[in-house]
Every structure is written in structure tokens, then in C-alpha cells.
Motif scaffolding. Structure first.
Motif, mmCIF file in Angstrom:
data_model
loop_
_atom_site.group_PDB
_atom_site.id
_atom_site.type_symbol
_atom_site.label_atom_id
_atom_site.label_comp_id
_atom_site.label_asym_id
_atom_site.label_seq_id
_atom_site.Cartn_x
_atom_site.Cartn_y
_atom_site.Cartn_z
ATOM 1 N N SER A 490 40.524 33.264 42.451
ATOM 2 C CA SER A 490 40.850 32.870 41.082
ATOM 3 C C SER A 490 40.427 33.954 40.087
ATOM 4 O O SER A 490 39.495 34.723 40.339
ATOM 5 N N LYS A 491 41.111 34.003 38.974
ATOM 6 C CA LYS A 491 40.736 34.905 37.875
ATOM 7 C C LYS A 491 39.923 34.185 36.812
ATOM 8 O O LYS A 491 39.507 34.790 35.824
ATOM 9 N N ARG A 492 39.704 32.880 37.035
ATOM 10 C CA ARG A 492 38.998 32.079 36.047
ATOM 11 C C ARG A 492 37.894 31.286 36.734
ATOM 12 O O ARG A 492 37.980 30.955 37.922
ATOM 13 N N LEU A 493 36.845 30.981 35.990
ATOM 14 C CA LEU A 493 35.730 30.184 36.469
ATOM 15 C C LEU A 493 35.521 29.022 35.517
ATOM 16 O O LEU A 493 35.195 29.229 34.340
ATOM 17 N N ALA A 494 35.768 27.815 35.997
ATOM 18 C CA ALA A 494 35.613 26.601 35.186
ATOM 19 C C ALA A 494 36.338 26.723 33.855
ATOM 20 O O ALA A 494 35.810 26.369 32.797
ATOM 21 N N GLY A 495 37.563 27.265 33.919
ATOM 22 C CA GLY A 495 38.419 27.346 32.739
ATOM 23 C C GLY A 495 38.262 28.602 31.914
ATOM 24 O O GLY A 495 39.004 28.802 30.947
ATOM 25 N N GLU A 496 37.308 29.476 32.241
ATOM 26 C CA GLU A 496 37.085 30.704 31.475
ATOM 27 C C GLU A 496 37.451 31.926 32.308
ATOM 28 O O GLU A 496 37.320 31.905 33.550
ATOM 29 N N PRO A 497 37.878 33.001 31.661
ATOM 30 C CA PRO A 497 38.146 34.233 32.412
ATOM 31 C C PRO A 497 36.869 34.749 33.077
ATOM 32 O O PRO A 497 35.782 34.722 32.483
ATOM 33 N N ILE A 498 36.990 35.187 34.315
ATOM 34 C CA ILE A 498 35.852 35.786 35.018
ATOM 35 C C ILE A 498 35.612 37.186 34.471
ATOM 36 O O ILE A 498 36.510 38.016 34.412
ATOM 37 N N ASN A 499 34.388 37.434 34.064
ATOM 38 C CA ASN A 499 34.011 38.744 33.522
ATOM 39 C C ASN A 499 33.546 39.718 34.586
ATOM 40 O O ASN A 499 33.755 40.933 34.472
ATOM 41 N N ALA A 500 32.872 39.195 35.604
ATOM 42 C CA ALA A 500 32.311 40.082 36.627
ATOM 43 C C ALA A 500 32.078 39.301 37.913
ATOM 44 O O ALA A 500 31.757 38.106 37.883
ATOM 45 N N MET A 518 30.554 35.594 37.149
ATOM 46 C CA MET A 518 30.110 35.389 35.767
ATOM 47 C C MET A 518 31.282 35.234 34.802
ATOM 48 O O MET A 518 32.294 35.942 34.917
ATOM 49 N N ALA A 519 31.126 34.303 33.857
ATOM 50 C CA ALA A 519 32.037 34.142 32.727
ATOM 51 C C ALA A 519 31.188 34.107 31.457
ATOM 52 O O ALA A 519 29.961 34.220 31.505
ATOM 53 N N ASP A 520 31.846 33.940 30.308
ATOM 54 C CA ASP A 520 31.111 33.989 29.041
ATOM 55 C C ASP A 520 30.042 32.901 28.931
ATOM 56 O O ASP A 520 28.951 33.133 28.404
ATOM 57 N N HIS A 521 30.349 31.696 29.397
ATOM 58 C CA HIS A 521 29.452 30.568 29.175
ATOM 59 C C HIS A 521 28.939 29.940 30.461
ATOM 60 O O HIS A 521 28.467 28.786 30.456
ATOM 61 N N GLY A 522 29.030 30.660 31.566
ATOM 62 C CA GLY A 522 28.524 30.115 32.813
ATOM 63 C C GLY A 522 28.626 31.105 33.949
ATOM 64 O O GLY A 522 29.343 32.111 33.869
ATOM 65 N N TRP A 523 27.912 30.812 35.009
ATOM 66 C CA TRP A 523 27.942 31.663 36.199
ATOM 67 C C TRP A 523 27.485 30.839 37.401
ATOM 68 O O TRP A 523 26.874 29.779 37.268
ATOM 69 N N PHE A 524 27.818 31.347 38.585
ATOM 70 C CA PHE A 524 27.222 30.799 39.796
ATOM 71 C C PHE A 524 26.896 31.941 40.744
ATOM 72 O O PHE A 524 27.460 33.036 40.653
ATOM 73 N N ALA A 525 25.949 31.676 41.622
ATOM 74 C CA ALA A 525 25.597 32.616 42.676
ATOM 75 C C ALA A 525 25.429 31.825 43.969
ATOM 76 O O ALA A 525 24.974 30.674 43.953
ATOM 77 N N ALA A 526 25.827 32.437 45.076
ATOM 78 C CA ALA A 526 25.696 31.805 46.389
ATOM 79 C C ALA A 526 25.048 32.803 47.342
ATOM 80 O O ALA A 526 25.454 33.965 47.399
ATOM 81 N N ARG A 527 24.029 32.331 48.072
ATOM 82 C CA ARG A 527 23.317 33.221 48.982
ATOM 83 C C ARG A 527 22.553 32.399 50.014
ATOM 84 O O ARG A 527 22.186 31.239 49.763
ATOM 85 N N PRO A 528 22.287 32.981 51.178
ATOM 86 C CA PRO A 528 21.416 32.307 52.140
ATOM 87 C C PRO A 528 19.964 32.448 51.729
ATOM 88 O O PRO A 528 19.581 33.436 51.094
ATOM 89 N N SER A 529 19.155 31.464 52.079
ATOM 90 C CA SER A 529 17.727 31.582 51.845
ATOM 91 C C SER A 529 17.156 32.668 52.746
ATOM 92 O O SER A 529 17.580 32.833 53.886
#
Length: 567
Positions: A490-500, A518-529
Motif C-alpha cells: 500500500s501507499k497509504r497507512l490508515a488513510g494517510e500517505p506513507i512518508n517512509a 511512518m505517516a504524518d500522524h501515525g506509525w507502526f513497527a514490527a520486529r521479533p523480540s
């Protein structure tokens, strides 16, 4: 799957898979059988052909359980011999400082390590009074010894699996900078240790080693007063005089950990109005409420594990707890309950940058890729640079040592900062110092850290955050660590353009072992412990809970796709 949300109460809320035992005391039949655990440490022999049974340094040392043959005598023998080889290769010939926490496997692991270190003729410094030794006290000892030296440099080992469950053991190595060892160092030690495992116990038993009785009587084994050296120096990093004169009523729960003897010494030395709510040391940790999955963890950032202190929040002006090796903290206030670590770190940064005038103006703020974006906004307001790195405090050690970092913190409640004069304190996480700082903040400003955080959000925005956790096999963890930007279609994250889309940290270009979107008003990260067989999804939104849930759902879909076919 567990989901923990940052909110005003600090109580974790979540999905149906949260255990019905979460936040409750377990019955004795669910406690670890310490006798069987220690027997398994000596009797179970790892198979180096089984990946899970090899030596593996995560974000903070090798950890495992003797029941699963992932932390046994053979592992500690191999790691200890490998550390001796590393010291010889690097020309490290100063003393080795050794700390130990209160986990049941820490005592036998300490005995094994001492047999090897004494057998190799190392100068080993152990606690003078035989008390348990927190990670920050070991880092403090290394930094103190090495200050101004170019030869005879010290290093250290801490026997601890941190906040992990009672059936776990762990061992970590701190090189002469005093902080967690860099990946290049742990990779070298890990490779050497696994080669030794392959050679078998018979071969390792022929290598330099003495009995534990001989090791403890050796002329190279010497006492060191970790406790008083550390406690007597605290006034140089926290305003202990202010804590005394304010009369602030504080509470602390050591969670049965290595700092259990340190808190009474701090009370006596600085004449504080500090109540120690519990002094119990019990390797079953049966006094601890269960964590989200029904297992006991001494995690001061978990609202489930911290139910005991949260229930007492109105009895104190501010209260706090530390994990088993006292390198993590949890802050409890009457108004906010348990503060999410990101909230407290933001308040800490703002307070310290205002009230530490001797700090170098160019010193940066260290955060990990899963730290709050509010830290970036605050750094911009303060005119300080952000140094953003992968998860793991090892990335901050060099900057804290040379004072190019003023303060550094992790989302998992690990923090350290400079002394009041702007020089290095420790280069590893320190749970005691940010705990005491919460009292200083309230004594000076008249507001507890939760209220200070809320004031900041009025100007910088009020994010909501969540962290999801789920069990993962080694193959699934490897698949998640190998995520690349092309997996995000996707080019968008939760309705916002993805910045990085990041797979490497902006601060040092090191791989983050997963990805961050990352987007302007939110981000997520996924990783193993890097410390347990689970994976984590982190998310933050500045547009409310609904936006956060949308963001997390999209993140989960990416993770689910990545885990397809991985066993």
C-alpha cells in the motif's frame, strides 16, 4: 495475542487471548519448581544441532530455561570460556566485575562462570557483602575504574535474564565501555561458544577450570563494594538533597530483584521518606501477579505485573519499581497509575533538559525506532538532535560514554542519562536513577511525572499507543526480521500517505530487524523480540484510538503475510 495500550490509567487492555490469570497471583502449584530447575541446569546437555539449544545473544545477552535446554551448565561454560578468549584477543587485562540477580538459575550460573574465570586466572571483582548486584552497579564500577585509563581496562559480566520468567537464566557481557556489548562482540563470543558446545562437555571439562570453592578462595577473586560505591555517588546524578528536604513520601517495590539491599542503603544514606513496600526475595517469585500470558515476569512496565504497586498508588506522592536486575523502571502516580514508559521518558527528557544547565548543549536525545514520535517533537522544541537507533541499549553506550548523548531511553523502560555536571554516569540502563528522578521532578515542580506529561501533550499532541505480542518460532522470528520495504504494497497507512518505510535506523544506519512504516500522524513497527520467543507490533497515532486500531490492523496483515510458511 496480547495488546497493551497506553492510556491514562496505565492499565493494559487487550484481546481475548490475554490469560484469565493476568494481573492475579498464581497458586503455588503454578510456581516454578526450583529444585527441578537447578537439577535440569546440571543434567540437561544442549544439542548444538538444534538451533534453539545453541548460544544466542539477543538484544541483551544469552537467555533461556534449563527445562528447555536453552540455559544450562554447558551454555555458561562455553560462554565463559569464549569471554576469556575475547579478553585475550583484545588485550583486556584489567579486573572483571561480576553481578548477579535473584533468579534461581543465577546462583549456579555464577558458580560455573567463577570456576572458568578463576581457572583462567582472571582478576574477578565480586560483591563485598555477598549481596545481589544490579546491572547499573556493574556498569558504574566499570566506568569508574576505566575513567582516565588507557591500560588495565576493566569489563564485566552480569548473570541475569532481566525481567524474564522465574524459570529463565541469562548471562551478558559488558566490554570496557561499560555498556551492553556491540553486535560484533556478541557475534564473536557466540560463534566461539557454539564451537565449544560442538566440542562437547568432555572437551570443555579439560579446559582451564577450578572448583567453585577454589575459585572463591583464589587470590585473583577479590571483594568490591558495589553497593556503597554506587549509592554514595547518587547525589551526582539526582538531587538527593532536594528529595530529603522536600519530605516527599515515595514508595518502592524492588520486585524481589537485585536492588533489594540497595534501597535501604539509599534511605539511610540520604535520609529519604521512602517506604520499601516489599523486601521478599523468593526465586519462585510467587508474590508477583501474572503477566498478560499468565506467566510471571518481573516487568515494571507491565500493568498486569505491577498490580500490587498500582493498588497502593494513593498511599504515596510517587511510587516506583525496578525489574530483577534493576535496569528497568516503572513509575506509578495517583493520577495516572502506571505511566507507559514512553510517557515517562518524554517527561524525563523535558525536565532534564530544563534543569541540567551543565549538560553539553550539543548532546543529543537517544531513542529507539519504537519510541514515541512525541520525543521527536519535543526534541525539535528543545533544539536538540535526535539519535534514533534499533532496539537495544548497546547502541547508546558510546554516546553516553563521551557525553554526545544527554539522555537515552527505550520503549521497554530502560533509560540512562548524564550526571548533573554533564559527564558519564553509566553506559547501561539504570532503573534506580530514573525512579529517584521521578521524586526529584515532583519535588521541584510540584507536579508528578504523569501531570508533567499531560502538560506537554497540550502543546505537542496527545498520542495513543499500543503494543501487540504473540508467540513466534525461531523461523517466524527470522522471517519477521527479514521484512523489507517491498512487503508493504500500500501507499497509504490508515488513510494517510506513507512518508517512509524504514528497515535501517536513521541514527546509525543499522538494521532494525524488522520494519517501521511512518505517516504524518501515525506509525507502526514490527520486529521479533531479542529476548523471548515472541514477536511484537508497535503502533502510535496522534488521531485517536480508532485510527490506531486501523493502523494496527494493517500492520497485522503485513506480519501475517510475512509469517506464512514459516514454522
Amino acid at each position: 495475542m496480547s495488546e497493551s495500550k497506553g492510556n491514562a490509567s496505565g492499565i493494559a487492555s487487550g484481546a481475548a487471548s490475554v490469560s484469565p490469570y493476568a494481573g492475579k497471583l498464581l497458586s503455588p502449584d503454578k510456581w516454578v519448581n526450583v529444585s527441578r530447575l537447578v537439577t535440569a541446569y546440571y543434567c540437561n546437555t544442549p544439542d548444538p544441532d538444534v538451533a534453539a539449544q545453541r548460544v544466542s545473544f539477543g538484544t541483551s545477552g544469552h537467555r533461556g530455561s534449563s527445562f528447555l535446554t536453552t540455559f544450562n551448565e554447558a551454555h555458561v561454560l562455553a560462554i565463559s570460556h569464549a569471554i576469556c578468549r575475547y579478553r585475550q584477543q583484545q588485550g583486556i587485562d584489567g579486573p572483571m566485575f561480576i553481578g548477579i540477580d535473584t533468579h534461581a538459575l543465577s546462583e549456579p550460573a555464577f558458580a560455573t562462570a567463577m570456576e572458568v574465570f578463576a581457572g583462567n586466572g582472571l582478576d574477578v571483582m565480586i560483591s563485598a557483602g555477598g549481596e545481589y548486584t544490579p546491572t547499573p552497579a556493574v556498569s558504574h564500577a566499570i566506568v569508574t575504574h576505566n575513567r582516565g585509563r588507557t591500560a588495565g581496562l576493566a569489563d564485566g559480566v552480569v548473570i541475569t535474564p532481566s525481567h524474564n520468567p522465574p524459570d529463565n537464566g541469562g548471562i551478558k557481557y559488558n566490554p570496557p565501555h561499560g555498556g551492553p556489548a556491540e553486535s560484533a562482540v556478541t557475534d564473536w563470543i557466540e560463534t566461539q561458544a557454539n564451537e565449544l558446545l560442538r566440542s562437547g562437555m568432555q572437551t570443555m571439562r579439560t579446559m582451564p577450570r577450578v572448583s567453585v570453592e577454589t575459585a572463591m578462595r583464589a587470590s585473583t577473586t577479590r571483594p568490591y563494594d558495589f553497593l556503597n560505591t554506587y549509592v554514595d555517588d547518587l547525589h551526582n546524578i539526582v538531587d538527593m538533597d532536594l528529595l530529603h528536604t522536600s519530605g516527599l513520601h515515595m514508595g518502592v517495590d524492588p520486585l524481589g530483584g537485585a536492588g533489594v539491599h540497595y534501597w535501604p542503603a539509599i534511605v539511610e544514606r540520604y535520609r529519604l521518606n521512602l517506604t520499601i513496600t516489599r523486601t521478599t526475595v523468593d526465586p519462585t517469585f510467587g508474590f508477583m501477579p501474572a503477566d498478560w500470558d499468565g506467566r510471571i515476569r518481573m516487568d515494571p512496565s507491565s500493568a498486569y505485573a505491577m498490580q500490587g504497586l498500582i493498588a497502593q498508588k494513593d498511599a504515596f506522592d510517587v511510587a516506583f519499581a525496578c525489574d530483577t536486575d534493576h535496569d528497568r523502571h516503572g513509575i506509578v502516580t495517583s493520577g495516572a497509575g502506571l505511566l507507559p514508559p514512553n510517557h515517562y521518558f518524554v517527561a524525563t527528557v523535558e525536565y532534564l533538559c530544563e534543569h541540567r544547565p551543565a549538560w553539553p548543549p550539543a548532546a543529543a536525545i537517544g531513542k529507539t525506532v519504537v519510541g514515541s514520535q512525541l520525543i521527536d517533537r519535543l526534541a525539535s522544541k528543545l533544539g536538540r538532535r535526535i539519535y534514533e537507533v534499533p532496539v537495544g541499549f548497546k547502541w547508546f553506550a558510546a554516546g553516553l560514554l563521551d557525553a554526545s548523548l544527554a539522555v537515552a531511553g527505550e520503549e521497554s523502560a530502560g533509560t540512562c542519562f548524564l550526571r548533573r555536571d554533564g559527564t558519564v554516569w553509566t553506559t547501561d540502563k539504570d532503573g534506580l536513577v530514573p525512579a529517584l528522578l521521578a521524586g526529584e521532578m515532583m519535588a521541584r515542580t510540584g507536579q508528578d511525572p504523569g501531570a508533567l506529561y499531560q502538560t506537554l501533550t497540550h502543546a505537542l499532541g496527545s498520542p495513543v499507543e499500543a503494543r501487540r505480542e504473540a508467540s513466534a518460532t525461531p523461523a517466524q522470528q527470522a522471517a519477521l526480521a527479514a521484512l523489507t520495504a517491498d512487503k508493504v504494497h500500500s501507499k497509504r497507512l490508515a488513510g494517510e500517505p506513507i512518508n517512509a518505510i524504514l528497515t535501517q535506523a536513521p541514527g546509525n544506519d543499522a538494521p532494525i530487524g524488522g520494519l517501521k512504516v511512518m505517516a504524518d500522524h501515525g506509525w507502526f513497527a514490527a520486529r521479533p523480540s531479542g529476548t523471548e520467543p515472541i514477536y511484537k507490533i508497535y503502533g502510535e497515532s496522534f488521531q485517536g484510538s480508532h485510527h490506531l486500531q486501523q493502523l494496527l490492523s494493517e500492520a497485522q496483515a503485513i506480519v501475517d503475510e510475512a509469517l506464512k510458511g514459516a514454522e
